[in-house]
Design a protein around this motif. Structure first.
Motif, PDB file in Angstrom:
ATOM      1  N   GLY A  56       0.965  -1.197   0.041  1.00  0.00           N
ATOM      2  CA  GLY A  56       0.040   0.079  -0.072  1.00  0.00           C
ATOM      3  C   GLY A  56       0.876   1.236  -0.249  1.00  0.00           C
ATOM      4  O   GLY A  56       1.981   1.153   0.039  1.00  0.00           O
ATOM      5  N   SER A  57       0.184   2.459   0.063  1.00  0.00           N
ATOM      6  CA  SER A  57       0.803   3.758   0.189  1.00  0.00           C
ATOM      7  C   SER A  57       0.373   4.562   1.070  1.00  0.00           C
ATOM      8  O   SER A  57      -0.964   4.664   1.563  1.00  0.00           O
ATOM      9  CB  SER A  57       0.580   4.433  -1.203  1.00  0.00           C
ATOM     10  OG  SER A  57      -0.678   4.689  -1.507  1.00  0.00           O
ATOM     11  N   PHE A  58       1.334   5.387   1.827  1.00  0.00           N
ATOM     12  CA  PHE A  58       0.965   6.259   2.601  1.00  0.00           C
ATOM     13  C   PHE A  58       1.091   7.446   2.031  1.00  0.00           C
ATOM     14  O   PHE A  58       1.980   7.970   1.277  1.00  0.00           O
ATOM     15  CB  PHE A  58       1.861   6.212   4.013  1.00  0.00           C
ATOM     16  CG  PHE A  58       1.969   4.917   4.607  1.00  0.00           C
ATOM     17  CD1 PHE A  58       1.141   4.781   5.872  1.00  0.00           C
ATOM     18  CD2 PHE A  58       2.584   3.831   4.378  1.00  0.00           C
ATOM     19  CE1 PHE A  58       0.957   3.783   6.573  1.00  0.00           C
ATOM     20  CE2 PHE A  58       2.628   2.645   5.069  1.00  0.00           C
ATOM     21  CZ  PHE A  58       1.734   2.552   6.024  1.00  0.00           C
ATOM     22  N   SER A  59      -0.081   8.524   2.356  1.00  0.00           N
ATOM     23  CA  SER A  59       0.237   9.973   1.599  1.00  0.00           C
ATOM     24  C   SER A  59      -0.562  10.892   2.657  1.00  0.00           C
ATOM     25  O   SER A  59      -1.035  10.595   3.680  1.00  0.00           O
ATOM     26  CB  SER A  59      -0.666   9.892   0.095  1.00  0.00           C
ATOM     27  OG  SER A  59      -1.789   9.485   0.406  1.00  0.00           O
ATOM     28  N   THR A  60      -0.758  12.103   2.160  1.00  0.00           N
ATOM     29  CA  THR A  60      -1.536  13.083   3.040  1.00  0.00           C
ATOM     30  C   THR A  60      -2.693  13.653   1.834  1.00  0.00           C
ATOM     31  O   THR A  60      -2.522  13.516   0.658  1.00  0.00           O
ATOM     32  CB  THR A  60      -0.520  14.285   3.417  1.00  0.00           C
ATOM     33  OG1 THR A  60       0.020  14.974   2.389  1.00  0.00           O
ATOM     34  CG2 THR A  60       0.501  13.764   4.316  1.00  0.00           C
ATOM     35  N   GLY A  61      -3.518  14.101   2.326  1.00  0.00           N
ATOM     36  CA  GLY A  61      -4.790  14.784   1.823  1.00  0.00           C
ATOM     37  C   GLY A  61      -5.316  15.873   2.570  1.00  0.00           C
ATOM     38  O   GLY A  61      -4.857  15.922   3.935  1.00  0.00           O
ATOM     39  N   LYS A  62      -5.804  16.794   1.978  1.00  0.00           N
ATOM     40  CA  LYS A  62      -6.387  18.076   2.499  1.00  0.00           C
ATOM     41  C   LYS A  62      -7.844  17.751   2.859  1.00  0.00           C
ATOM     42  O   LYS A  62      -8.662  17.533   1.854  1.00  0.00           O
ATOM     43  CB  LYS A  62      -6.202  19.203   1.630  1.00  0.00           C
ATOM     44  CG  LYS A  62      -4.718  19.611   1.462  1.00  0.00           C
ATOM     45  CD  LYS A  62      -4.693  20.826   0.477  1.00  0.00           C
ATOM     46  CE  LYS A  62      -3.136  21.115   0.354  1.00  0.00           C
ATOM     47  NZ  LYS A  62      -2.818  22.253  -0.510  1.00  0.00           N
ATOM     48  N   ARG A  63      -8.155  18.174   4.012  1.00  0.00           N
ATOM     49  CA  ARG A  63      -9.436  18.254   4.455  1.00  0.00           C
ATOM     50  C   ARG A  63      -9.952  19.532   4.290  1.00  0.00           C
ATOM     51  O   ARG A  63      -9.505  20.339   5.242  1.00  0.00           O
ATOM     52  CB  ARG A  63      -9.699  17.461   5.819  1.00  0.00           C
ATOM     53  CG  ARG A  63     -11.282  17.176   6.324  1.00  0.00           C
ATOM     54  CD  ARG A  63     -11.401  16.605   7.498  1.00  0.00           C
ATOM     55  NE  ARG A  63     -11.061  15.040   6.935  1.00  0.00           N
ATOM     56  CZ  ARG A  63     -10.880  13.989   7.799  1.00  0.00           C
ATOM     57  NH1 ARG A  63     -10.823  14.115   9.117  1.00  0.00           N
ATOM     58  NH2 ARG A  63     -10.963  12.852   7.442  1.00  0.00           N
ATOM     59  N   SER A  64     -11.098  19.749   3.663  1.00  0.00           N
ATOM     60  CA  SER A  64     -11.701  21.319   3.671  1.00  0.00           C
ATOM     61  C   SER A  64     -12.198  21.618   5.042  1.00  0.00           C
ATOM     62  O   SER A  64     -12.962  20.914   5.700  1.00  0.00           O
ATOM     63  CB  SER A  64     -12.832  21.462   2.655  1.00  0.00           C
ATOM     64  OG  SER A  64     -12.241  21.075   1.375  1.00  0.00           O
ATOM     65  N   ALA A  65     -12.276  22.976   5.301  1.00  0.00           N
ATOM     66  CA  ALA A  65     -13.112  23.601   6.205  1.00  0.00           C
ATOM     67  C   ALA A  65     -14.506  23.375   6.169  1.00  0.00           C
ATOM     68  O   ALA A  65     -15.135  23.261   5.140  1.00  0.00           O
ATOM     69  CB  ALA A  65     -12.845  24.977   6.508  1.00  0.00           C
ATOM     70  N   SER A  82      -7.731  20.964   7.430  1.00  0.00           N
ATOM     71  CA  SER A  82      -6.627  20.326   8.047  1.00  0.00           C
ATOM     72  C   SER A  82      -5.886  19.226   7.019  1.00  0.00           C
ATOM     73  O   SER A  82      -6.491  19.240   5.870  1.00  0.00           O
ATOM     74  CB  SER A  82      -7.050  19.402   9.279  1.00  0.00           C
ATOM     75  OG  SER A  82      -7.816  18.504   9.005  1.00  0.00           O
ATOM     76  N   VAL A  83      -4.473  18.972   7.366  1.00  0.00           N
ATOM     77  CA  VAL A  83      -3.931  17.808   6.371  1.00  0.00           C
ATOM     78  C   VAL A  83      -4.096  16.622   7.114  1.00  0.00           C
ATOM     79  O   VAL A  83      -3.768  16.581   8.414  1.00  0.00           O
ATOM     80  CB  VAL A  83      -2.626  18.478   6.352  1.00  0.00           C
ATOM     81  CG1 VAL A  83      -1.692  17.114   5.498  1.00  0.00           C
ATOM     82  CG2 VAL A  83      -2.361  19.668   5.660  1.00  0.00           C
ATOM     83  N   VAL A  84      -4.682  15.367   6.566  1.00  0.00           N
ATOM     84  CA  VAL A  84      -4.669  14.183   7.018  1.00  0.00           C
ATOM     85  C   VAL A  84      -3.863  13.207   6.685  1.00  0.00           C
ATOM     86  O   VAL A  84      -3.532  13.316   5.490  1.00  0.00           O
ATOM     87  CB  VAL A  84      -6.137  13.735   7.157  1.00  0.00           C
ATOM     88  CG1 VAL A  84      -7.078  14.650   7.836  1.00  0.00           C
ATOM     89  CG2 VAL A  84      -6.603  13.637   5.707  1.00  0.00           C
TER      90      VAL A  84
END
Length: 101
Positions: A56-65, A82-84
């Motif tokens: 698998g892969s680990f990454s980040t994503g943006k969560r909108s307000a 936030s960044v998750v």
């Protein structure tokens, strides 16, 4: 440990399984696990990605307000953007999990 009933493996059990599987001491397995977690965390903090083919892969994503609700009071609240951290299972892992169910 039997995970067929939704049980959870804790860190100590994971270290024991890693040590047994690799034929190393629990202390060495613990150090490897700590190093893995620290390395993934550091890579994600930089905005990069960790890819382990087949797993698998680990990454980040943006969560909108967004607007949420306080479950205790029912009052509307604003939740900041936030960044998750995200994990996406690879093909072999997905197939292995499907075969078990």
């Amino acid at each position: 440990m039997n995970n067929s009933k939704g049980e959870m493996m804790n860190k100590t059990e994971l270290v024991e399984a890693m040590a047994s599987g690799a034929g190393i001491t629990k202390a060495a397995a613990s150090k490897v696990l700590e190093t893995f977690m620290t390395t993934v965390t550091d890579v994600l903090k930089k905005g990069d990605q960790v890819v382990i083919p087949g797993f698998g892969s680990f990454s980040t994503g943006k969560r909108s307000a967004r607007t949420g609700r306080n479950p205790q009071t029912g009052k509307t609240i604003q939740i900041k953007a936030s960044v998750v951290a995200k994990f996406k299972a690879g093909k072999k892992l997905k197939e292995a999990v499907q075969d078990k169910r």
